[in-house]
Design a protein around this motif. Sequence first.
Motif, PDB file in Angstrom:
ATOM      1  N   PHE A 178       0.823  -1.217   0.000  1.00 42.71           N
ATOM      2  CA  PHE A 178       0.000   0.000   0.000  1.00 42.71           C
ATOM      3  C   PHE A 178       0.858   1.269   0.000  1.00 42.71           C
ATOM      4  O   PHE A 178       0.470   2.308   0.516  1.00 42.71           O
ATOM      5  CB  PHE A 178      -0.999   0.026   1.167  1.00 42.71           C
ATOM      6  CG  PHE A 178      -2.397   0.320   0.696  1.00 42.71           C
ATOM      7  CD1 PHE A 178      -3.139  -0.657   0.065  1.00 42.71           C
ATOM      8  CD2 PHE A 178      -2.963   1.583   0.844  1.00 42.71           C
ATOM      9  CE1 PHE A 178      -4.420  -0.388  -0.426  1.00 42.71           C
ATOM     10  CE2 PHE A 178      -4.248   1.864   0.374  1.00 42.71           C
ATOM     11  CZ  PHE A 178      -4.972   0.869  -0.263  1.00 42.71           C
TER      12      PHE A 178
ATOM     13  N   ARG B 281       4.320 -11.432  -6.847  1.00 42.22           N
ATOM     14  CA  ARG B 281       4.106 -12.178  -8.106  1.00 42.22           C
ATOM     15  C   ARG B 281       3.577 -13.582  -7.854  1.00 42.22           C
ATOM     16  O   ARG B 281       3.363 -14.335  -8.804  1.00 42.22           O
ATOM     17  CB  ARG B 281       5.398 -12.201  -8.917  1.00 42.22           C
ATOM     18  CG  ARG B 281       6.621 -12.698  -8.167  1.00 42.22           C
ATOM     19  CD  ARG B 281       7.905 -12.376  -8.920  1.00 42.22           C
ATOM     20  NE  ARG B 281       9.108 -12.701  -8.172  1.00 42.22           N
ATOM     21  CZ  ARG B 281       9.725 -11.900  -7.326  1.00 42.22           C
ATOM     22  NH1 ARG B 281       9.214 -10.694  -7.070  1.00 42.22           N
ATOM     23  NH2 ARG B 281      10.821 -12.258  -6.711  1.00 42.22           N
TER      24      ARG B 281
ATOM     25  N   GLN C  84       6.510 -11.473 -15.303  1.00 48.82           N
ATOM     26  CA  GLN C  84       6.845 -11.028 -13.942  1.00 48.82           C
ATOM     27  C   GLN C  84       7.267 -12.206 -13.077  1.00 48.82           C
ATOM     28  O   GLN C  84       8.262 -12.155 -12.363  1.00 48.82           O
ATOM     29  CB  GLN C  84       5.680 -10.294 -13.272  1.00 48.82           C
ATOM     30  CG  GLN C  84       6.128  -9.685 -11.943  1.00 48.82           C
ATOM     31  CD  GLN C  84       5.007  -9.340 -10.968  1.00 48.82           C
ATOM     32  OE1 GLN C  84       3.873  -9.787 -11.131  1.00 48.82           O
ATOM     33  NE2 GLN C  84       5.337  -8.570  -9.954  1.00 48.82           N
TER      34      GLN C  84
ATOM     35  N   GLU D 128      11.105 -11.379 -12.758  1.00 44.58           N
ATOM     36  CA  GLU D 128      11.335 -10.692 -11.479  1.00 44.58           C
ATOM     37  C   GLU D 128      11.929 -11.679 -10.476  1.00 44.58           C
ATOM     38  O   GLU D 128      12.668 -11.296  -9.584  1.00 44.58           O
ATOM     39  CB  GLU D 128      10.035 -10.081 -10.950  1.00 44.58           C
ATOM     40  CG  GLU D 128      10.268  -9.000  -9.901  1.00 44.58           C
ATOM     41  CD  GLU D 128       9.020  -8.192  -9.553  1.00 44.58           C
ATOM     42  OE1 GLU D 128       8.946  -7.009  -9.898  1.00 44.58           O
ATOM     43  OE2 GLU D 128       8.111  -8.764  -8.914  1.00 44.58           O
TER      44      GLU D 128
ATOM     45  N   GLN E 207      13.305  -8.680  -5.045  1.00 46.08           N
ATOM     46  CA  GLN E 207      13.233  -7.928  -6.311  1.00 46.08           C
ATOM     47  C   GLN E 207      13.887  -6.571  -6.130  1.00 46.08           C
ATOM     48  O   GLN E 207      13.304  -5.539  -6.424  1.00 46.08           O
ATOM     49  CB  GLN E 207      11.785  -7.786  -6.817  1.00 46.08           C
ATOM     50  CG  GLN E 207      10.771  -7.145  -5.876  1.00 46.08           C
ATOM     51  CD  GLN E 207      10.344  -8.061  -4.768  1.00 46.08           C
ATOM     52  OE1 GLN E 207      10.079  -9.235  -4.989  1.00 46.08           O
ATOM     53  NE2 GLN E 207      10.308  -7.551  -3.543  1.00 46.08           N
TER      54      GLN E 207
HETATM   55  O1  F6P Z   1       8.060  -2.921  -7.850  1.00 47.18           O
HETATM   56  C1  F6P Z   1       7.903  -4.282  -7.959  1.00 47.18           C
HETATM   57  C2  F6P Z   1       6.805  -4.741  -7.072  1.00 47.18           C
HETATM   58  O2  F6P Z   1       7.216  -4.686  -5.761  1.00 47.18           O
HETATM   59  C3  F6P Z   1       6.337  -6.127  -7.434  1.00 47.18           C
HETATM   60  O3  F6P Z   1       7.118  -7.114  -6.896  1.00 47.18           O
HETATM   61  C4  F6P Z   1       4.936  -6.089  -6.923  1.00 47.18           C
HETATM   62  O4  F6P Z   1       4.169  -7.132  -7.442  1.00 47.18           O
HETATM   63  C5  F6P Z   1       4.507  -4.719  -7.390  1.00 47.18           C
HETATM   64  O5  F6P Z   1       5.657  -3.918  -7.213  1.00 47.18           O
HETATM   65  C6  F6P Z   1       3.326  -4.119  -6.688  1.00 47.18           C
HETATM   66  O6  F6P Z   1       3.561  -4.005  -5.316  1.00 47.18           O
HETATM   67  P1  F6P Z   1       2.379  -3.748  -4.300  1.00 47.18           P
HETATM   68  O7  F6P Z   1       1.450  -4.896  -4.384  1.00 47.18           O
HETATM   69  O8  F6P Z   1       3.029  -3.631  -2.961  1.00 47.18           O
HETATM   70  O9  F6P Z   1       1.695  -2.469  -4.713  1.00 47.18           O
END
Ligand code: F6P
Length: 549
Positions: free
Chosen positions: A212, A273, A354, A358, A506
């Motif tokens: 978030f 992911r 991804q 990733e 990642q």
């Molecule tokens: O920036 C990469 C990442 O952290 C991914 O691994 C993840 O799926 C995506 O951003 C979205 O993250 P969140 O679900 O915390 O918004």
Amino acid sequence: MSDSPKLNRRPEWTALADHRTDAMARPDLRELFAADPGRAERYVVRVGDLRIDYSKHLVTDETLALLQDLAAATGVFGLRDAMFRGERINITEDRAVLHTALRAPRDAVVEVDGENVVPKVHAVLDKMAAFAEKVRSGEWTGHSGRRIRNVVNIGIGGSDLGPAMAYEALRAFTDRSLTLRFVSNVDGADLHEAVRDLDPAETLFIVASKTFTTIETITNATSARSWLLDAFEGDEKAVAKHFVALSTNAEKVSGFGIDTANMFEFWDWVGGRYSYDSAIGLSLMIAIGPDRFREMLDGFRIVDEHFRNAEAPANAPLLLGLLGIWYGDFLDAQSHAVLPYSHYLSKFTAYLQQLDMESNGKSVDREGREVEWQTGPVVWGTPGTNGQHAYYQLIHQGTKLIPADFIGFARPVGELSEGLKAQHDLLMANFFAQTQALAFGKTPDEVRAEGVPEELVPHKTFRGNHPTTTILATELTPSVLGQLIALYEHKVFVQGAVWNIDSFDQWGVELGKVLAKRVEPALTEGADVPGLDPSTAALVAAYRELKEV
Ligand code: F6P
């Protein structure tokens, strides 16, 4: 961290390198089949509803045995068991990796730090199911009492690709009276196009973000909130009926103004992911209903159990992972194509990008040492037959070795007319023809025998010998989709384990995020960015000039 021997110093690695030089310097599929006609039956593994044929690969029994030796030496199954046990195998983030617990049966016990997480998983699934049913039945209404007809998922990466892919894949099982859209790009055009024809009074936003804090998602969610409030003359009470959140971060959710009663939780042991079978799948569950969603989870579980229990030679994720290592590390392949022959799988490869890139796009091993071997491939592809009229030329006659997965189904799904159903055989005729042509090509003599003028013979010759895996199932059902995704999840796991990299962090996405934050004020307010390199500084200046024109 205990130091393990570097992968390429292991005798099992050297044995494969020698094998490649000696026996397989010019592996030829025509010869391999001629020498071993039984391989078409033998090189098949079955998992759940999936029939996986790997006979058209540039391998012999010896290659496979050597690859399995490598897997044994690198402790793939030991790491697998540690993952299923909930150990913190994501070492750089010090986290357990337990997406498999998301599909564990109610009575299973999976502990993280001594706590069984399975009851929590099922409590959230039940809460999702109750909510999904309310939306589907019309019991959950918007602020003005109108039924919800549109669901917009706002998320990015793992909080978007999974549900967006699965919604497309399972369209035939969705409630067609609901409109689902997925907004991910911080480009305002994405949200604009998603909501421009929707009625706010009938629209539910699902804000999906594990942390978030992801700038794209929070920005889009804030704009969506304004769009909604404009329609309700700023009445903040509308938010509770039109926004729910999927996250691990209750504090940030409530800080954003979403009641945590409307939050569906998941946990830090679910990687982004690997999360679409967690609360992140809520939009999908609304579309297909809780029963179908559970069928999908059952599909995941079938492959989890297989990966956990099948012996090495018949273990499908192990096999596919090892084949990828053979091509990437010993035969110089740089990429891997995934080519589904199903229109419903139009987003499947994008999802896998991804999952795979990733996870395994890493260049230091688990001990922090620079790797001296190839890691994850470039994953790419689009559904057949469209690719046949675009880039297959390069696969057939280009200079690159591109192993490919062909995924097809014996029957179409959905309420197609009889005429459209009949088209399925044509689709699949292309599917089989392509793997045949890729494997066996067309020799110059065969071309000559067709009366082709000599000067055109080289152009019309197909070298063949392009390796493919053929994955067949009866129909693309929710369970089969779950099986396919789990197959790839575990394949990626196997490769990361052999390469001795952390497939579950990642860090490579972080630098760009930090730099974007630093550059943004230069674009919006013309502020100086201290330490900006000359190239980027010139580009920013050009952008500002163009913006003013
Ligand atoms: O920036 C990469 C990442 O952290 C991914 O691994 C993840 O799926 C995506 O951003 C979205 O993250 P969140 O679900 O915390 O918004």
